[in-house]
Design an enzyme around this catalytic site. Structure first.
Site: not given
Ligand code: DAT
Ligand code: MG
Length: 169
Positions: A29, A69, A132, A135, A146
Site C-alpha cells: 500500500k 474494495y 497496515n 493487501h 483482483e
Molecule cells: P484485510 O486487508 O486484512 O483483508 P479487510 O478486507 O477486512 O482486511 O479490510 C480491507 C482494509 O480496510 C484493511 O486492510 C484496512 C481497512 N480496514 C478494515 N477494517 C477497518 C476498520 N475497522 N477501520 C479502518 N480501516 C479498516
Molecule cells: Mg480483505
C-alpha cells in the site's frame, strides 16, 4: 472469430502456466511504498519460496479502488480507505504457489496490526488498521477477481522455476 480463438488460446496458455498451483494478489500500500518497505516485503515472499508472476508500480484510480474494495462499500471507513489507497503509488503483485492465498494471509498477519503476531508483515511494520502497509486476497475467488482487475492477462509471466524440485515433494 479470430479474437475468440485467441482468447481461448490465451486462457488455455494461462491455465497451463499456473498448473495446479493457485495465485494470489498482493499489493504494498502507499504507506509501505513511502516507508521503503517494498524490498523487505518482496523478500519475505521470495524467501518463503513463492513464485512472482507479475509486479508493477501503480497510481490506482479512484474507480479501480472503489471496485477493488466494493465488498466494503457500506462500511464507515470505505471513503477513507479509498482515499488512502490512492494517496500514492502501490506495488501490485501476483504470486503463485501451493496454497498461496492462505499462506500469504499468514505471512501478512491480522487486519488490525494491534492483533498481528510479531514475525508477520503487519505485526512487524505497522501500528494502526488504517495504515497496515499490505493487501492480500482473502480467498481463491477474490484472488481471481483482483488479479483480473489489476492486471491484463499478458502481464502475468510464465517462466520456468528451477527451484520447484527443491520446494515441492
Ligand atoms: P484485510 O486487508 O486484512 O483483508 P479487510 O478486507 O477486512 O482486511 O479490510 C480491507 C482494509 O480496510 C484493511 O486492510 C484496512 C481497512 N480496514 C478494515 N477494517 C477497518 C476498520 N475497522 N477501520 C479502518 N480501516 C479498516
Ligand atoms: Mg480483505
Amino acid at each position: 472469430m479470430i479474437c475468440l480463438l485467441l482468447t481461448i488460446f490465451a486462457s488455455l496458455f494461462a491455465a497451463a502456466c499456473s498448473g495446479v498451483q493457485e495465485r494470489t494478489f498482493l499489493a504494498v500500500k502507499p504507506d509501505g511504498v513511502q516507508r521503503r518497505l517494498v524490498g523487505e516485503i518482496v523478500r519475505r515472499f521470495e524467501r518463503k519460496g513463492f513464485k512472482l508472476v507479475a509486479l508493477k508500480l501503480v497510481q490506482a484510480s479512484e474507480e479501480l479502488l472503489r471496485e477493488h474494495y466494493a465488498e466494503l462499500r457500506e462500511r464507515p471507513f470505505y471513503g477513507r480507505l479509498v482515499k488512502y489507497m490512492g494517496s500514492g503509488p502501490v506495488v501490485a503483485m501476483v504470486w503463485q504457489g501451493l496454497d498461496v492465498v492462505r499462506a500469504s494471509r499468514a505471512l501478512i498477519g491480522a487486519t488490525d496490526p494491534a492483533d498481528s503476531q510479531p514475525g508477520t508483515v503487519r505485526g512487524d511494520f505497522c501500528i494502526e488498521v488504517g495504515k497496515n502497509v499490505i493487501h492480500g486476497s482473502d480467498s481463491v475467488e477474490s484472488a481471481r477477481r483482483e488479479i483480473a482487475l489489476w492486471f491484463q492477462p499478458n502481464e502475468l509471466l510464465c517462466w520456468e522455476d528451477n527451484t520447484e524440485h527443491w520446494l515441492y515433494e
